[in-house]
Design a protein around this motif. Structure first.
Motif, PDB file in Angstrom:
ATOM      1  N   TYR D  36       0.831  -1.206   0.000  1.00  0.00           N
ATOM      2  CA  TYR D  36       0.000   0.000   0.000  1.00  0.00           C
ATOM      3  C   TYR D  36       0.866   1.257   0.000  1.00  0.00           C
ATOM      4  O   TYR D  36       0.588   2.221  -0.702  1.00  0.00           O
ATOM      5  CB  TYR D  36      -0.960   0.010   1.202  1.00  0.00           C
ATOM      6  N   CYS D  37       1.900   1.196   0.824  1.00  0.00           N
ATOM      7  CA  CYS D  37       2.829   2.333   0.833  1.00  0.00           C
ATOM      8  C   CYS D  37       3.479   2.478  -0.546  1.00  0.00           C
ATOM      9  O   CYS D  37       3.650   3.602  -1.037  1.00  0.00           O
ATOM     10  CB  CYS D  37       3.893   2.130   1.911  1.00  0.00           C
ATOM     11  N   LYS D  39       2.262   1.707  -3.455  1.00  0.00           N
ATOM     12  CA  LYS D  39       1.311   2.296  -4.405  1.00  0.00           C
ATOM     13  C   LYS D  39       1.124   3.782  -4.130  1.00  0.00           C
ATOM     14  O   LYS D  39       1.096   4.612  -5.043  1.00  0.00           O
ATOM     15  CB  LYS D  39      -0.056   1.597  -4.284  1.00  0.00           C
ATOM     16  N   ALA D  40       0.982   4.116  -2.861  1.00  0.00           N
ATOM     17  CA  ALA D  40       0.776   5.522  -2.501  1.00  0.00           C
ATOM     18  C   ALA D  40       1.962   6.358  -2.962  1.00  0.00           C
ATOM     19  O   ALA D  40       1.808   7.465  -3.478  1.00  0.00           O
ATOM     20  CB  ALA D  40       0.578   5.647  -0.989  1.00  0.00           C
ATOM     21  N   LYS D  41       3.163   5.810  -2.791  1.00  0.00           N
ATOM     22  CA  LYS D  41       4.356   6.533  -3.238  1.00  0.00           C
ATOM     23  C   LYS D  41       4.316   6.783  -4.742  1.00  0.00           C
ATOM     24  O   LYS D  41       4.650   7.877  -5.219  1.00  0.00           O
ATOM     25  CB  LYS D  41       5.621   5.735  -2.875  1.00  0.00           C
ATOM     26  N   TYR D  43       1.717   7.017  -6.681  1.00  0.00           N
ATOM     27  CA  TYR D  43       0.744   8.054  -7.023  1.00  0.00           C
ATOM     28  C   TYR D  43       1.292   9.446  -6.721  1.00  0.00           C
ATOM     29  O   TYR D  43       1.095  10.393  -7.488  1.00  0.00           O
ATOM     30  CB  TYR D  43      -0.575   7.851  -6.255  1.00  0.00           C
ATOM     31  N   GLY D 244      -0.035   4.193   4.134  1.00  0.00           N
ATOM     32  CA  GLY D 244      -0.069   3.915   2.705  1.00  0.00           C
ATOM     33  C   GLY D 244      -1.494   3.856   2.176  1.00  0.00           C
ATOM     34  O   GLY D 244      -1.821   4.438   1.127  1.00  0.00           O
ATOM     35  N   GLN D 246      -4.159   5.258   3.328  1.00  0.00           N
ATOM     36  CA  GLN D 246      -4.783   6.583   3.332  1.00  0.00           C
ATOM     37  C   GLN D 246      -4.289   7.451   2.172  1.00  0.00           C
ATOM     38  O   GLN D 246      -5.071   8.092   1.479  1.00  0.00           O
ATOM     39  CB  GLN D 246      -4.535   7.270   4.673  1.00  0.00           C
ATOM     40  N   PHE D 247      -2.971   7.452   1.973  1.00  0.00           N
ATOM     41  CA  PHE D 247      -2.454   8.313   0.899  1.00  0.00           C
ATOM     42  C   PHE D 247      -2.760   7.741  -0.486  1.00  0.00           C
ATOM     43  O   PHE D 247      -2.933   8.491  -1.441  1.00  0.00           O
ATOM     44  CB  PHE D 247      -0.963   8.595   1.092  1.00  0.00           C
ATOM     45  N   GLU D 248      -2.843   6.421  -0.574  1.00  0.00           N
ATOM     46  CA  GLU D 248      -3.278   5.824  -1.833  1.00  0.00           C
ATOM     47  C   GLU D 248      -4.679   6.317  -2.168  1.00  0.00           C
ATOM     48  O   GLU D 248      -4.954   6.751  -3.298  1.00  0.00           O
ATOM     49  CB  GLU D 248      -3.267   4.292  -1.695  1.00  0.00           C
ATOM     50  N   THR D 249      -5.552   6.285  -1.171  1.00  0.00           N
ATOM     51  CA  THR D 249      -6.938   6.712  -1.400  1.00  0.00           C
ATOM     52  C   THR D 249      -7.016   8.201  -1.756  1.00  0.00           C
ATOM     53  O   THR D 249      -7.791   8.616  -2.618  1.00  0.00           O
ATOM     54  CB  THR D 249      -7.777   6.423  -0.133  1.00  0.00           C
TER      55      THR D 249
END
Lengths: 355, 355, 355, 355
Positions: D36-37, D39-41, D43, D244, D246-249
């Motif tokens: 998740y982290c 993916k968020a990174k 984005y 991760g 949260q920031f992905e979303t």
């Protein structure tokens, strides 16, 4: 991959999640002065039988240890800890970063004894050059320890007595406190801990909460201005009510104890499986962390299906590893692991796995 | 009382005192930018065969170690040192007070070996959780060590090689450097040390100066802004020329080596007296500190006439003690001590003094 | 070049140098526990009319300020000081390096008033978010200030009263204390200062000593473990007796006052010369530092023969500069300067020099 | 009570909460190395048009500022900031606690200009005593500022240019970054900020997340070992995947921008209501914080129904206050407030409310 590598692989207990959802749209003041925090504090005071205790909520363990210790010590003082203590090894020098040395005591099982503290204290004060050395300023212990072992009430009473005699605040790192209290070896309660320690914290991150640690300050002399310290050390959560909601849920009706007990039961199943199948244990842990000594090929084999942590090399062909259970550990996963441990034995049928 | 308790019992060498008197009324700019400092730097660069070295003068050892180490490390890094190292024990946590852990290596004689540094370095970087631990950031050694032992050129070359391989600056505490170089066991010169270390200092306080330590920075990457660091750490002496004058006098024509040699000769007389009269030595020191193991009654007896330091208890009836000589040690005092050591034997005639 | 650039351009007063020579070969214990330090402490206690005061000797001012302040404050507290204070500007962040903010108060002349302290204190505690801000933890003043001005007894009494009301220790930086006491404007004595401050120090470096500052701790609550702090901050001089000898000489029979008086008389001659010749003064200083406002061409002209410090630009053609006198200032140098100031006027005959 | 007192009165945006629920039982590795982290990174790198940027997730703002700044500076360096900057006032000295001074520049609106930075830089390096002063080591700005104002692209480009010229890393505190970007006055994008700053962070706590700040390190020289720093400063969340997720979303499909826009629209309704009804504004803010100047009686009246923050006293009868909107602000609450502002005017009909 089924994960036993640590006790923070999942999110939060479903009852905690439910409360976070229910309260999500409510508006509350920030920084932990909301009603949820107030309620959570009251529950914790009740469990600790310490109605005058100051309770503060922080996010994580390193932050909590650092804030507590930096709050207590004067610049020339250090924190006495087992050489295996979390603050001594695994916090990237967070304590030193606040200016304080960690004064280590030898320990194989993670615990320190009252006698060691007294000897270190006497050695300091009997040395004519003591002003050239870091003065012991507090004693830090973990319960359960980083090795899964727990203090008995007698041991903690002895430590507490020595600390009070030497005027050294006794600080207890309870990142896994529930799992320690749930150990079949433990005769301690939260109230005992509150009676015997000056400051301690009740870990939430590893026991059902999404995150959060509850600091309990018993000693009046250590209460002053603690919120300034939390803010300075970066631990004053804006949406503080998130911590209050979680700890309220954990302590309103015993959820904390219940889920701790589950984790320890799961751990004991794993422990027994290893022992019954001829494996040694690195530490005699009866809490949620188990440290079997495995051969390298067993490590490789189990590693295909389960994640666990390498602990330390024992000899050319053996190492100890760490399996953690938690509030979230599924019984079917443990049963599967138990079967695989057994299978490992049958397949290999080798004494080489055992020392 | 004749004092052998340390190597700073007197004031300054008479030639240094003479120069301080001669220059007393001269007016110079402050903070070490005067001509005396310039001359002293040039002499030290010459002795070190390092014309590009940056030289700075500070007042005392703890200040110097702290300033050097704080200048080099990033916040998450620590200083690797022998567990017996001065920074690890006897500076009241000065290094930790700047935010850095001292990462200790076991040592009985005060020295650390290249192999130990490599193992610690590898252990750090091979650990998957290394970001949770203090990163080794430099290596600190003392020569001679706090136990009087000295590094051979081969040992220092090996350390230097490992440090460069691991990109760890090698820092040498030379509070007693002259006495180390004057040791009959030593095959090192100042130029060797400058070639093999990144930063080191040449102690003046214990070797002829009234006070003062000369920092030599060899590694260009470590030179930047060092004077800011000296000022911040309280080491920028207003009347900096006092340091320049002293180091100029020590190095203009070899006074530093000459008086170091004297101290070591005196120490070897004491060593021989103890050994010849059947006493063991705690460390095999051939520099200015000697550590005989004495019975408690011999300690009491010699203690009536001479001051020396208690070092450590060996058993119920024996302890090691420390006798220091220095540039100021009078030969007649040493001869008297030698006689008294002999007399001790004749009077007691006891094997019990010897282990 | 005749130097008025600061008050540490020479070595030590001849009587101090004489005592250092006389005692040079004596053997004493290290770290300030010798008889010279004891005697010096007794003299200072007598002068301060404070027989219970703890006295400690350190080497320099930045070190002394840092050690005192770090010893007093908890981590979330800061030192209140004038924006012109030495700790606020000229110590390369030494206070911040120990973790503490300097909370500055506006000041044009270097002094702060009781009212300002009370307002800052009230502003902090009345702010609902005060836990998010650095808590005032002590008040630091300099006397004379960095601008040469001095506190009157009434001003210091008012500050002291407010500080005690607010439970803020009052710390006085006395790097030039003698020159302040010798000011014709000053109605303070050492005993007044001891009565009104919690901790202060008596500067030696700038007033006759080769180096050295004497810390006087009046407030019992601030005495504990101060020697640990000195050691940690690098201020525990190995040959501590050097400090004792110097302060004994300064205070055995009033040398400190006598040489301070001389310096101030010399400063007043310079002041008068500037004023009489039509120059303005940046600050109304009656201590040993004078801050005339000169035209750029006068600065260049005087700068050929005298060294003095640039202070600050006033406008395109004028700047203020600093002339310091000291215990060592020669009257013939001052007379020559006075003549040159006069000559400057005669030659230029220009109103442009004067504002 | 309807709360406009800050922008963290509610929990998390419903889509974030949904994702936390969906992923709750998944097992992931700890400390932010999960998918998740990752993916968020990705984005965030995309949004920043900076595929080489290092991204790290921390929990709160004080922690994030402290970790970034302590990671960059050497011990003798300070952080240049507006006197109104969060690090200068409202973090309980967290920066100083890591040893660094905050070097403040005057500012009335919360912004600093390139010219000010250059002047401070030049003043430092042109001062002959610069080694006695804290060296500027980085420049810290907030966008939007603590006063709601925002930097224009031209202003940020000028700052960036000066910073690069002076080799001062430019650090941007983006605790409310979304609200700044959504300001009608703003011509900046995330990609602009990434192009112009060395390090910045994207605030989540105040913009839809339950908690969390995303640090973006653009300058390669500042990337090294940042995770050690996070751990040491207590910011390495055990269940890093929570950040991760949260920031992905927030960044998968523009939620961050969308909810920021909503908040600013709500703020502008409040702004207009105050202005149209004759109230002045303390700052010309077009982001989510509004600072009307109200009479004391209007403050009391509105305070019965709405919570908002006292900002500063303007005169005996007026003070400025702060109203915050956020992603969670309900339009019906704002409409009600707008009506009440109007009503206030009608009822009072007094010019005394307006300055």
């Amino acid at each position: 991959m089924i994960r036993f590598e640590n006790d923070y692989t999942e999110g939060a207990h479903k009852r905690i999640l439910k409360r976070l959802i229910e309260t999500n749209e409510e508006q509350t003041p920030g920084y932990g002065v909301d009603e949820y925090c107030e309620k959570a504090k009251a529950y914790i005071q009740r469990e600790c039988d310490a109605s005058n205790a100051d309770i503060h909520f922080l996010v994580g363990g390193t932050q909590t240890n650092t804030t507590i210790i930096a709050s207590i010590l004067r610049p020339h003082q250090g924190a006495v800890a087992a050489i295996t203590g979390h603050i001594a090894i695994h916090e990237t020098g967070a304590i030193e970063a606040t200016g304080h040395k960690v004064l280590t005591l030898p320990s194989d099982d993670g615990k320190i004894q009252a006698k060691q503290v007294k000897e270190l204290y006497d050695a300091h004060w009997n040395d004519v050059t003591h002003e050239h050395m870091v003065q012991p300023g507090l004693v830090y212990i973990s319960n359960p320890t980083e090795n899964g072992t727990t203090y008995s009430k007698a041991e903690l009473e002895a430590l507490s007595e020595v600390c009070r005699e030497c005027r050294l605040p006794l600080v207890l790192d309870g990142a896994r406190l529930g799992y320690g209290l749930a150990s079949i070896d433990s005769d301690l309660t939260l109230a005992d801990i509150a009676r015997l320690c000056d400051v301690f914290y009740i870990g939430g991150t590893k026991i059902g909460a999404m995150f959060g640690e509850a600091v309990v300050i018993i000693n009046d002399a250590l209460k002053k201005d603690f919120r300034y310290m939390i803010k300075q050390k970066g631990g004053l959560l804006a949406k503080g009510r998130l911590l209050g909601i979680q700890f309220e849920t954990l302590f309103v009706d015993g959820l904390y104890y219940e889920i701790s007990k589950h984790a320890v039961e799961m751990a004991m199943m794993i422990r027994e499986a290893f022992v019954e199948n001829g494996f040694s244990l690195r530490y005699d842990s009866t809490s949620n962390q188990q440290f079997p000594i495995l051969t390298n090929d067993v490590i490789l084999e189990l590693g295909k299906k389960y994640s666990f942590s390498f602990w330390e090399k024992v000899d050319a062909t053996h190492s100890s590893v760490r399996f953690c259970t938690s509030w979230a550990t599924k019984k079917e996963h443990v049963e599967m692991l138990v079967e695989d441990i057994k299978a490992t034995k049958r397949e290999k049928n080798g004494n080489d796995r055992v020392i």
